[in-house]
Design a protein around this motif. Structure first.
Motif, PDB file in Angstrom:
ATOM      1  N   ARG A 144       0.847  -1.197   0.000  1.00 38.89           N
ATOM      2  CA  ARG A 144       0.000   0.000   0.000  1.00 38.89           C
ATOM      3  C   ARG A 144       0.887   1.253   0.000  1.00 38.89           C
ATOM      4  O   ARG A 144       1.290   1.744   1.060  1.00 38.89           O
ATOM      5  N   ASP A 196      -4.074  -2.911   8.268  1.00 33.51           N
ATOM      6  CA  ASP A 196      -5.393  -2.451   7.826  1.00 33.51           C
ATOM      7  C   ASP A 196      -5.681  -1.077   8.427  1.00 33.51           C
ATOM      8  O   ASP A 196      -6.047  -0.126   7.724  1.00 33.51           O
ATOM      9  N   ASP A 245      -5.520   3.079   6.498  1.00 30.62           N
ATOM     10  CA  ASP A 245      -6.630   4.042   6.399  1.00 30.62           C
ATOM     11  C   ASP A 245      -6.199   5.362   7.034  1.00 30.62           C
ATOM     12  O   ASP A 245      -6.511   6.448   6.527  1.00 30.62           O
ATOM     13  N   ILE A 274      -7.657   0.557  -1.463  1.00 32.53           N
ATOM     14  CA  ILE A 274      -7.733   0.152  -0.051  1.00 32.53           C
ATOM     15  C   ILE A 274      -9.086   0.495   0.575  1.00 32.53           C
ATOM     16  O   ILE A 274      -9.405   0.029   1.646  1.00 32.53           O
TER      17      ILE A 274
HETATM   18 MN    MN Z   1      -9.344  -1.744   5.404  1.00 34.35          MN
END
Ligand code: MN
Ligand code: NAD
Ligand code: IPM
Length: 357
Positions: free
Chosen positions: A106, A247, A251, A279
């Motif tokens: 990411r 995760d 964000d 994402i």
């Molecule tokens: Mn997520």
């Protein structure tokens, strides 16, 4: 180059953003003389509606046999009350496991033209170029037992956080390898002051780190890392962490870029097809309004060109086209603009065509 691409639009804004990304991939194929074949399957909530399960065996098999998979997003309130085993999100986890994509890349590279879209002060964003490598097929998401039962009449729910040294080593090794073509720094993020699994994570990461004398590795606790992401984000190069920490932290990191809708991802395993998805989720609050930001999905398609199709020039061209459209201020409302999903997509296509003339 021939590629068989499986497209899983999914739910909510998923179909809206994947449509634009497929148009970009089609344009690339046309301009560079590649043959990309697209096959679409219902996935997530859409598959629950059609087949009663979020991912059919046929869909999983088609993904495994493809060159790469492009996914929009899954889930939404409509499917929140189905049995946990057939939730839309469970279909996504099954797909990741089926493909063996243990590393989710990411990248977060804020575009200076969007500094005002981030709530952070502009000077903090200077020089930010972060790559989070999130472990994707282990940890709390997959550990067993996973159960709710009654103990003395009281409901007790259990999730299990398990990691093997092998699972940790392979993702940390990939992070170190990626760091070699960047600033050669890896921050391994854990909660080793509390969690047993994190103590194994830190020990294993340290061992793997010693295989890479040219890469500087440091270890950081997840709570203070959450703070450092917004106080000194430019201090990171590559960050590697377990599934749930990754995760949550990504964000948070999307705030640096200006919108969750901008962040792409690539999920990779040991060979085999890669899985490419933004994402963000299905954004039920804006679904169907034609205002979703397609850039995260289009940049995921660029990652597909780079990592699964071996087409770095084409990938860079897509990334440049997105940057130009940002500079042109053709932006969806999440970035303070008034453009719709289709106008942003069409503008990126126009920039692609112009660049290749
Ligand atoms: Mn997520
Ligand atoms: P979300 O990411 O869907 O939305 C969070 C906020 O960001 C919302 O206000 C939304 O409007 C905004 N947003 C997200 N993507 C955007 C885009 N491309 N353009 C503009 N704005 C955008 O997270 P949520 O609301 O917590 O979850 C909604 C559903 O999505 C849940 O069912 C969740 O399980 C699911 N989900 C799926 C995935 C996935 O498929 N990979 C990822 C995250 C959440
Ligand atoms: C993501 C999502 C998923 C995750 C959910 C929908 C299972 O939040 O891709 O970031 O937690 O991995």
């Amino acid at each position: 180059m021939n590629a068989d691409i499986v497209v899983l639009p999914g739910d909510g804004i998923g179909p809206e953003v994947t449509r634009e990304a497929v148009m970009v991939l089609r344009a690339i194929a046309e301009q560079f003389g590649h043959t990309f074949t697209f096959t679409e399957y219902a996935f997530g909530g859409a598959s629950i509606d059609k087949h009663g399960v979020p991912a059919t065996p046929e869909t999983l098999q088609a993904c495994a046999q493809s060159t790469a998979v492009l996914l929009g997003a899954v889930g939404g309130p409509r499917w929140d009350s189905v049995k946990p085993e057939i939730r839309a999100e469970a279909g996504l986890l099954a797909l990741r496991k089926h493909l063996g994509v243990f590393a989710n890349l990411r990248p977060v590279r804020p575009n200076p033209c969007l500094a005002s879209a981030s709530p952070l002060k502009e000077h903090l964003l200077k020089g930010v170029d972060l790559l989070v490598v999130r472990e994707l097929t282990g940890g709390l998401y997959f550990g067993t037992p996973r159960v709710t039962r009654l103990v003395n009449g009281i409901a007790v729910a259990t999730d299990t956080l398990t990691y093997t040294a092998t699972e940790i080593a392979r993702v940390v090794r990939l992070a170190c390898t990626l760091a070699r073509s960047r600033k050669k720094r890896v921050t391994s993020v854990d909660k080793a002051n509390v969690l047993e699994s994190s103590r194994l994570w830190r020990k294993t990461a340290t061992e793997v780190g010693s295989e890479f004398p040219d890469v500087a590795m440091d270890h950081a606790l997840v709570d203070s890392t959450a703070m450092r992401i917004v106080t000194s984000p430019a201090s990171f190069d590559v960050m590697v962490t377990e599934n749930m920490f990754g995760d949550i932290l990504t964000d948070e990191a999307s705030v640096l870029a200006g919108s969750l809708g901008l962040l792409p991802s690539a999920s990779l395993g040991d060979g085999g097809p890669g899985l490419y998805e933004p994402i963000h989720g299905s954004a039920p609050d804006i679904a169907g309004r034609g205002i979703a930001n397609p850039m995260g999905t289009i940049l995921s398609a660029a990652m597909m060109l780079r990592y699964s199709l071996g087409l770095p020039e084409e990938a860079a061209l897509v990334e440049r086209a997105v940057d130009q459209v940002i500079a042109d201020k053709v932006l969806t409302p999440d970035l303070g603009g008034t453009a719709g999903t289709d106008l942003v997509g069409a503008s990126i296509l126009a920039r692609l065509r112009a660049a290749n003339q």
